[in-house]
Design a protein around this motif. Structure first.
Motif, PDB file in Angstrom:
ATOM      1  N   VAL A 120      43.074  36.851  42.984  1.00 32.66           N
ATOM      2  CA  VAL A 120      42.444  36.972  41.667  1.00 32.66           C
ATOM      3  C   VAL A 120      41.386  38.063  41.793  1.00 32.66           C
ATOM      4  CG1 VAL A 120      41.050  35.808  39.901  1.00 32.66           C
ATOM      5  CG2 VAL A 120      42.817  34.533  41.147  1.00 32.66           C
TER       6      VAL A 120
ATOM      7  N   TYR B 196      34.806  29.835  32.655  1.00 24.29           N
ATOM      8  CA  TYR B 196      36.126  30.357  32.316  1.00 24.29           C
ATOM      9  C   TYR B 196      37.128  29.215  32.201  1.00 24.29           C
ATOM     10  CZ  TYR B 196      34.390  34.920  33.934  1.00 24.29           C
ATOM     11  OH  TYR B 196      33.680  36.086  34.108  1.00 24.29           O
TER      12      TYR B 196
ATOM     13  N   TRP C  62      49.448  33.318  35.498  1.00 21.95           N
ATOM     14  CA  TRP C  62      48.271  32.500  35.187  1.00 21.95           C
ATOM     15  C   TRP C  62      47.284  33.382  34.424  1.00 21.95           C
ATOM     16  CZ3 TRP C  62      51.048  28.780  36.291  1.00 21.95           C
ATOM     17  CH2 TRP C  62      51.511  28.428  37.560  1.00 21.95           C
TER      18      TRP C  62
ATOM     19  N   GLN D   5      38.208  40.650  39.916  1.00 17.70           N
ATOM     20  CA  GLN D   5      37.175  40.715  38.895  1.00 17.70           C
ATOM     21  C   GLN D   5      36.543  42.098  38.932  1.00 17.70           C
ATOM     22  OE1 GLN D   5      33.891  37.864  39.285  1.00 17.70           O
ATOM     23  NE2 GLN D   5      33.904  37.641  37.062  1.00 17.70           N
TER      24      GLN D   5
ATOM     25  N   TYR E  67      39.525  38.166  45.212  1.00 19.94           N
ATOM     26  CA  TYR E  67      39.371  36.847  45.811  1.00 19.94           C
ATOM     27  C   TYR E  67      40.749  36.281  46.169  1.00 19.94           C
ATOM     28  CZ  TYR E  67      34.788  36.697  43.375  1.00 19.94           C
ATOM     29  OH  TYR E  67      33.521  36.944  42.901  1.00 19.94           O
TER      30      TYR E  67
ATOM     31  N   ALA F  28      31.847  33.346  44.132  1.00 22.29           N
ATOM     32  CA  ALA F  28      33.201  33.035  43.695  1.00 22.29           C
ATOM     33  C   ALA F  28      33.164  31.922  42.658  1.00 22.29           C
ATOM     34  CB  ALA F  28      34.041  32.611  44.896  1.00 22.29           C
TER      35      ALA F  28
ATOM     36  N   TRP G 267      38.288  28.992  47.010  1.00 26.58           N
ATOM     37  CA  TRP G 267      38.248  30.446  46.852  1.00 26.58           C
ATOM     38  C   TRP G 267      37.606  31.083  48.079  1.00 26.58           C
ATOM     39  CZ3 TRP G 267      38.917  33.072  41.836  1.00 26.58           C
ATOM     40  CH2 TRP G 267      39.293  32.204  40.792  1.00 26.58           C
ATOM     41  N   GLY G 268      38.038  32.312  48.382  1.00 23.32           N
ATOM     42  CA  GLY G 268      37.316  33.103  49.353  1.00 23.32           C
ATOM     43  C   GLY G 268      36.044  33.654  48.728  1.00 23.32           C
ATOM     44  N   GLN G 269      35.267  34.345  49.534  1.00 19.41           N
ATOM     45  CA  GLN G 269      34.002  34.883  49.059  1.00 19.41           C
ATOM     46  C   GLN G 269      34.178  36.213  48.311  1.00 19.41           C
ATOM     47  OE1 GLN G 269      35.202  35.539  51.966  1.00 19.41           O
ATOM     48  NE2 GLN G 269      34.490  37.561  52.613  1.00 19.41           N
TER      49      GLN G 269
ATOM     50  N   PHE H 113      42.940  26.450  40.953  1.00 24.13           N
ATOM     51  CA  PHE H 113      42.472  27.133  42.155  1.00 24.13           C
ATOM     52  C   PHE H 113      41.320  26.316  42.728  1.00 24.13           C
ATOM     53  CE2 PHE H 113      45.386  30.126  41.041  1.00 24.13           C
ATOM     54  CZ  PHE H 113      45.067  30.981  40.000  1.00 24.13           C
TER      55      PHE H 113
ATOM     56  N   TRP I 110      44.075  37.235  37.153  1.00 25.73           N
ATOM     57  CA  TRP I 110      45.033  36.845  38.195  1.00 25.73           C
ATOM     58  C   TRP I 110      45.895  38.044  38.576  1.00 25.73           C
ATOM     59  CZ3 TRP I 110      50.431  36.675  37.798  1.00 25.73           C
ATOM     60  CH2 TRP I 110      51.081  36.110  38.905  1.00 25.73           C
TER      61      TRP I 110
ATOM     62  N   TYR J 187      36.337  26.661  35.145  1.00 26.86           N
ATOM     63  CA  TYR J 187      35.606  27.157  36.317  1.00 26.86           C
ATOM     64  C   TYR J 187      34.198  27.570  35.910  1.00 26.86           C
ATOM     65  CZ  TYR J 187      40.321  27.543  38.195  1.00 26.86           C
ATOM     66  OH  TYR J 187      41.607  27.267  38.585  1.00 26.86           O
TER      67      TYR J 187
ATOM     68  N   PHE K 117      43.371  33.690  32.255  1.00 24.30           N
ATOM     69  CA  PHE K 117      42.027  33.176  32.057  1.00 24.30           C
ATOM     70  C   PHE K 117      41.525  33.527  30.658  1.00 24.30           C
ATOM     71  CE2 PHE K 117      40.711  31.983  36.354  1.00 24.30           C
ATOM     72  CZ  PHE K 117      41.607  32.680  37.152  1.00 24.30           C
TER      73      PHE K 117
ATOM     74  N   ARG L 181      38.194  34.834  28.455  1.00 27.75           N
ATOM     75  CA  ARG L 181      37.301  35.959  28.739  1.00 27.75           C
ATOM     76  C   ARG L 181      35.920  35.528  29.200  1.00 27.75           C
ATOM     77  NH1 ARG L 181      38.574  40.702  24.412  1.00 27.75           N
ATOM     78  NH2 ARG L 181      37.454  41.894  25.992  1.00 27.75           N
TER      79      ARG L 181
ATOM     80  N   LYS M 142      33.099  42.241  34.487  1.00 23.56           N
ATOM     81  CA  LYS M 142      34.208  41.756  33.648  1.00 23.56           C
ATOM     82  C   LYS M 142      34.637  40.349  34.047  1.00 23.56           C
ATOM     83  CE  LYS M 142      34.448  45.718  31.509  1.00 23.56           C
ATOM     84  NZ  LYS M 142      33.983  45.844  30.107  1.00 23.56           N
ATOM     85  N   GLY M 143      35.664  39.864  33.375  1.00 22.01           N
ATOM     86  CA  GLY M 143      36.163  38.526  33.638  1.00 22.01           C
ATOM     87  C   GLY M 143      37.172  38.479  34.773  1.00 22.01           C
ATOM     88  N   LEU M 144      37.751  37.309  34.946  1.00 20.85           N
ATOM     89  CA  LEU M 144      38.703  37.073  36.026  1.00 20.85           C
ATOM     90  C   LEU M 144      40.109  37.464  35.604  1.00 20.85           C
ATOM     91  CD1 LEU M 144      37.345  33.542  36.971  1.00 20.85           C
ATOM     92  CD2 LEU M 144      36.961  35.657  38.240  1.00 20.85           C
TER      93      LEU M 144
END
Lengths: 118, 107
Positions: free
Chosen positions: A37, B87, B96, A39, A95, B43, A109-111, A106, A47, B36, B98, B100, A43-45
Motif C-alpha cells: 500500500v 480511512y 482493494w 501513500q 508499506y 503506518a 503494517w510495516g513502518q 490489513f 493499494w 483505519y 480506500f 479519501r 495524500k491518502g492511501l
C-alpha cells in the motif's frame, strides 16, 4: 510478536528501477496474503498489489500493472516489490501489510519506506 | 472498481465530543468494510473490521456500523490521542480501495 520491516526505498530518476523488501517475523508467513500500500506525500492511501501465500494469486492496481512485480520468498519470510519504469507519480511511502485470514483487513503494517522519483 | 466515498474530509471537535464519519461504497460490499486510524509519520492501524468488529486493544469508544453500501465510524467521547486521520477501506473485491480520509482536528 508480528513484525513487518520495510526497506529499499531511495531516490531514483524517472524511468529507473527499484526493489523494495519487507521482512516478516512472528507468524506463519506462508499462510498469509501480503499487500503493498502506498501513500504519496500529503495524500491518502492507495493499494498497490497483493500476493497470496503460495504465490498462486497476484493482483495489481491499474496504475502500476505492467511496471511493478510483486513476489515473495516463503523460505526467507520476505516480500518484494520490483518497480520498473518509475514515474514522478510513484513517489510515495510504501508499506507492506498483512491481510487477515477472514475479513481481509490489513491487520499488521510495516513502518514504510520512502521512494522518491525525481 | 468499487469507489469509496468518505465524508466529511475534515472536522473539528473538542475533547469529549462524539463524532461520526461516514463511508459509502459504489456497490454492495456486505460487511467487508474496515476502518483505519493514521497519525502523522506513522503506518495506519486497523480499528474496526468487518464493519463493526473492534480490533483487539482498540478502546470501546470506537464503534462501527453498516451493511451493504452505507457505513459509519463513531468515536464517542473524543480523547486527545484520537486526533488523527481516519480511512475506510473495502475488502470485498480487488482492487482493494480506500476512502479519501477524514482528518479529525482539535477545535
Amino acid at each position: 510478536e508480528v513484525q513487518l520491516v520495510d526497506s529499499g526505498g531511495d531516490l531514483v530518476k524517472p524511468g529507473g528501477s527499484l526493489r523494495l523488501s519487507c521482512a516478516a517475523s512472528g507468524f506463519t508467513f506462508s499462510s498469509y496474503t501480503l499487500n503493498w500500500v502506498r501513500q504519496a506525500p500529503g495524500k491518502g492511501l492507495e493499494w498497490v498489489s497483493c500476493i497470496s501465500g503460495s504465490s498462486a494469486y497476484v493482483y495489481y492496481a491499474g496504475s502500476v500493472r505492467g511496471r511493478f512485480t510483486i513476489s515473495r520468498d516463503n523460505a526467507k519470510n520476505s516480500l518484494y516489490l520490483q518497480m520498473n519504469s518509475l514515474r514522478a507519480e510513484d513517489t510515495a511511502v510504501y508499506y507492506c501489510a498483512r491481510e487477515s485470514l477472514d475479513s481481509r483487513e490489513f491487520d499488521y503494517w510495516g513502518q514504510g519506506t520512502l521512494v522518491t522519483v525525481s | 472498481d468499487i469507489q469509496m466515498t468518505q465524508s466529511p474530509s475534515s472536522l473539528s471537535a473538542s475533547v469529549g465530543d462524539s463524532v461520526t464519519i461516514t463511508c459509502r461504497a459504489s456497490q454492495s460490499i456486505t460487511t467487508y468494510l474496515n476502518w483505519y486510524q493514521q497519525k502523522p509519520g506513522k503506518a495506519p492501524k486497523v480499528l474496526i473490521y468487518a464493519a463493526s468488529t473492534l480490533q483487539s486493544g482498540v478502546p470501546s469508544r470506537f464503534s462501527g456500523s453498516g451493511f451493504g453500501i452505507d457505513f459509519t465510524l463513531t468515536i464517542s467521547s473524543l480523547q486527545p490521542e484520537d486526533f488523527a486521520t481516519y480511512y475506510c477501506q473495502q475488502s470485498y473485491s480487488t482492487p482493494w480501495t480506500f476512502g479519501r480520509g477524514t482528518k479529525v482536528e482539535i477545535k
